[in-house]
Write an enzyme that holds these catalytic residues in place. Structure first.
Site, PDB file in Angstrom:
ATOM      1  N   GLU A  63      50.292  41.694  18.940  1.00 55.32           N
ATOM      2  CA  GLU A  63      51.089  40.466  18.310  1.00 55.32           C
ATOM      3  C   GLU A  63      50.320  40.769  17.003  1.00 55.32           C
ATOM      4  O   GLU A  63      52.098  40.141  16.106  1.00 55.32           O
ATOM      5  CB  GLU A  63      50.345  39.581  19.367  1.00 55.32           C
ATOM      6  CG  GLU A  63      51.363  39.521  20.496  1.00 55.32           C
ATOM      7  CD  GLU A  63      50.105  40.330  21.530  1.00 55.32           C
ATOM      8  OE1 GLU A  63      50.929  40.489  22.540  1.00 55.32           O
ATOM      9  OE2 GLU A  63      49.208  40.553  21.737  1.00 55.32           O
ATOM     10  N   PRO A 278      44.651  56.423  22.233  1.00 57.73           N
ATOM     11  CA  PRO A 278      44.152  54.783  22.915  1.00 57.73           C
ATOM     12  C   PRO A 278      44.701  53.198  22.249  1.00 57.73           C
ATOM     13  O   PRO A 278      44.427  53.851  20.906  1.00 57.73           O
ATOM     14  CB  PRO A 278      43.447  55.005  23.526  1.00 57.73           C
ATOM     15  CG  PRO A 278      42.599  57.113  22.753  1.00 57.73           C
ATOM     16  CD  PRO A 278      43.416  56.540  21.766  1.00 57.73           C
ATOM     17  N   ARG A 279      44.610  52.851  23.434  1.00 58.73           N
ATOM     18  CA  ARG A 279      45.213  51.105  22.902  1.00 58.73           C
ATOM     19  C   ARG A 279      43.863  50.784  22.212  1.00 58.73           C
ATOM     20  O   ARG A 279      44.075  49.704  21.359  1.00 58.73           O
ATOM     21  CB  ARG A 279      46.265  50.951  23.780  1.00 58.73           C
ATOM     22  CG  ARG A 279      46.275  49.297  23.748  1.00 58.73           C
ATOM     23  CD  ARG A 279      47.426  48.931  22.784  1.00 58.73           C
ATOM     24  NE  ARG A 279      47.663  47.496  22.981  1.00 58.73           N
ATOM     25  CZ  ARG A 279      48.992  47.367  22.255  1.00 58.73           C
ATOM     26  NH1 ARG A 279      49.594  48.424  20.660  1.00 58.73           N
ATOM     27  NH2 ARG A 279      49.267  45.727  21.749  1.00 58.73           N
ATOM     28  N   MET A 319      40.920  51.894  13.624  1.00 58.89           N
ATOM     29  CA  MET A 319      41.910  50.664  13.604  1.00 58.89           C
ATOM     30  C   MET A 319      42.575  51.027  12.317  1.00 58.89           C
ATOM     31  O   MET A 319      43.008  50.746  11.695  1.00 58.89           O
ATOM     32  CB  MET A 319      40.906  49.645  13.935  1.00 58.89           C
ATOM     33  CG  MET A 319      40.103  49.637  15.367  1.00 58.89           C
ATOM     34  SD  MET A 319      41.796  48.876  16.597  1.00 58.89           S
ATOM     35  CE  MET A 319      41.736  47.515  16.821  1.00 58.89           C
ATOM     36  N   GLY A 320      44.152  50.494  12.715  1.00 64.96           N
ATOM     37  CA  GLY A 320      44.880  50.053  12.589  1.00 64.96           C
ATOM     38  C   GLY A 320      45.737  50.756  11.327  1.00 64.96           C
ATOM     39  O   GLY A 320      46.886  50.591  10.664  1.00 64.96           O
ATOM     40  N   LEU A 347      59.392  50.203  17.718  1.00 58.41           N
ATOM     41  CA  LEU A 347      60.609  50.503  16.116  1.00 58.41           C
ATOM     42  C   LEU A 347      59.358  50.951  15.652  1.00 58.41           C
ATOM     43  O   LEU A 347      60.509  50.833  14.431  1.00 58.41           O
ATOM     44  CB  LEU A 347      60.922  49.265  15.943  1.00 58.41           C
ATOM     45  CG  LEU A 347      61.596  48.546  16.934  1.00 58.41           C
ATOM     46  CD1 LEU A 347      62.481  46.731  16.693  1.00 58.41           C
ATOM     47  CD2 LEU A 347      63.021  48.785  16.653  1.00 58.41           C
ATOM     48  N   GLU A 348      57.924  50.681  15.965  1.00 64.78           N
ATOM     49  CA  GLU A 348      57.179  51.227  14.501  1.00 64.78           C
ATOM     50  C   GLU A 348      57.835  52.890  14.269  1.00 64.78           C
ATOM     51  O   GLU A 348      57.599  53.352  12.589  1.00 64.78           O
ATOM     52  CB  GLU A 348      55.696  51.323  15.221  1.00 64.78           C
ATOM     53  CG  GLU A 348      54.673  49.499  15.001  1.00 64.78           C
ATOM     54  CD  GLU A 348      53.772  49.246  15.712  1.00 64.78           C
ATOM     55  OE1 GLU A 348      53.256  48.390  15.366  1.00 64.78           O
ATOM     56  OE2 GLU A 348      53.380  50.301  16.783  1.00 64.78           O
TER      57      GLU A 348
END
Length: 433
Positions: A63, A278-279, A319-320, A347-348
């Site tokens: 989010e 991985p998430r 991360m990021g 959409l990324e």
């Protein structure tokens, strides 16, 4: 529309107190070094005298990433305000801090800071709102905390729910709590719904249609990150002409299918490289072990290891950086879709002209998937076996990859505009305060 019933929230609060040990144990792990867990009880430093604050709440890292265009726009529209972003998870907090650390590139004025959102106990909610003293509270997507919403309303803080969505799964869950949801939504001054379907679902739960507008999805207003683009270009240059695909935001039960598909792909294209992201950070080591168990040579980005010619998997265990890694690929598979998670942001990669593949579980992105499907900008697979077949087909068809890339860009460009409509609605709440 259901009539608000304040007594139902008291029953909800009583249940929370009964479950407090379990709730506290769950959030105990969601922490950052040096941060006090007292934030979960609303014990944050009071806002300074004369300080003007906007509050944006996002659940987690996905989010926060989806809200980035809104975050940047809030800073530009109200530069004299401090922007406080709250998250429930530690990974979300890390993403906020990463964005704030880069604010000199995009946010020339003001300040961005982070707090963990308080647990939704009545006292914690009241303390948090009283100490933060925001001029406006913005809840992103599906975050509906009854006591926090009531605390805002009680202190005169207007509440907006933006990019409001309710997947079919979330809607079914909330419908079982309709009286509580009606009471919670009675404290929302404005709902900016993603679609007519989302607006109808919110109305069924008790949201007043007169306080609802359908503005479209903020996800289509995804920006092109200049720094991420530079990283993508450097990565692509170093990787050369070998076939490269990214599997982004993968989950347990999905990594195995992705790795099996990559093994099949390398039988035909032995120099193919999988960039696996991985998430959740806590799974990085486990996924690395799974790569080795599958007999695939591995390089880890977090350890500054570079994939050599014989490397099969480049693990994006940082991360990021997912946007940058997508941008360096020929194809992108978006995870959370081969397992019943509901998918992640299609959409990324599409915004960067990277052809998009996905599994069938797309409950969280039903509207986006429908638009992309209609434009011929989405390749859908059922499992790891069909994923391997589509990878082989697309790597063998340069023209089809080019067509998919262009179709994805056009979908993003044609559906922009939700951000401007959202900002106009927030402006109205600020003026009416």
């Amino acid at each position: 529309m259901l009539a608000p019933r304040p007594w139902i929230r008291r029953g909800y609060a009583a249940l929370l107190y009964l479950l407090a040990p379990l709730i506290w144990r769950r959030v105990w792990r969601e922490q950052l070094p040096g941060r006090s867990r007292r934030e979960r009880l609303g014990l944050i430093p009071p806002a300074g005298q004369g300080e003007r604050t906007l509050w944006l709440h996002c659940a987690s890292v996905g989010e926060v990433q989806a809200a980035r265009p809104l975050i940047e726009a809030l800073r530009q529209r109200w530069p004299g305000h401090r922007l406080v972003i709250t998250t429930m998870t530690a990974t979300g907090a890390e993403r906020v801090l990463a964005l704030a650390g880069n604010r000199r590139d995009s946010w020339d004025e003001g300040e961005v800071s982070h707090h963990f959102v308080p647990l939704d106990f009545p006292g914690a909610a009241r303390r948090f709102v009283a100490r933060l003293r925001p001029e406006l509270a913005i809840f992103f997507e599906t975050e509906l905390w009854p006591n926090l919403l009531a605390a805002c309303d009680r202190t005169g803080v207007p509440v907006a729910v933006v990019n409001g969505r309710l997947s079919s799964r979330a809607f079914r869950g909330y419908r079982r709590l309709r009286p509580l949801m009606a009471e919670a939504l009675s404290h929302v001054a404005w709902l900016a719904a993603k679609s007519e379907t989302d607006a109808r679902r919110y109305a069924d739960l008790g949201m007043a249609p007169a306080r609802t507008n359908v503005v479209g999805s903020l996800k289509f207003d995804i920006g092109t990150d200049g720094e991420a683009r530079k990283v993508s270009e450097r990565l692509r240059t170093r990787l050369g002409s070998r076939p490269v695909w990214v599997a982004g935001s993968t989950h347990p039960g999905e990594d195995e299918q992705v790795l099996a598909a990559h093994v099949r792909l390398r039988e035909r294209l032995p120099d193919a490289l999988l960039v696996l992201v991985p998430r959740h950070p806590r799974r990085f080591d486990d996924v690395a072990a799974r790569c080795r168990q599958a007999g695939l040579t591995l390089a880890r980005r977090s350890r500054d290891q570079w994939p050599g010619d014989d490397t099969a998997v480049y693990l994006g265990d940082t991360m990021g950086e997912l946007l940058a890694l997508y941008g360096a690929a020929d194809l992108a598979f978006v995870g959370g879709s081969l397992v019943p998670i509901g998918g992640h942001n299609l959409l990324e990669p599409a915004a960067q002209g990277i052809p998009v593949l996905t599994g069938p579980a797309l409950a969280n992105f039903e509207d986006v998937a429908e638009v992309m499907r209609g434009a011929g900008a989405l390749v859908e697979v059922d499992d790891g076996e069909t994923l391997a077949a589509e990878l082989l087909r697309l790597f063998g068809d340069r023209e089809e990859r080019r067509r998919l890339a262009e179709a994805g860009r056009e979908v993003v460009a044609a559906n922009r505009g939700a951000l401007a409509r959202t900002l106009d609605g927030l402006e109205g709440l600020m003026q009416a305060e």
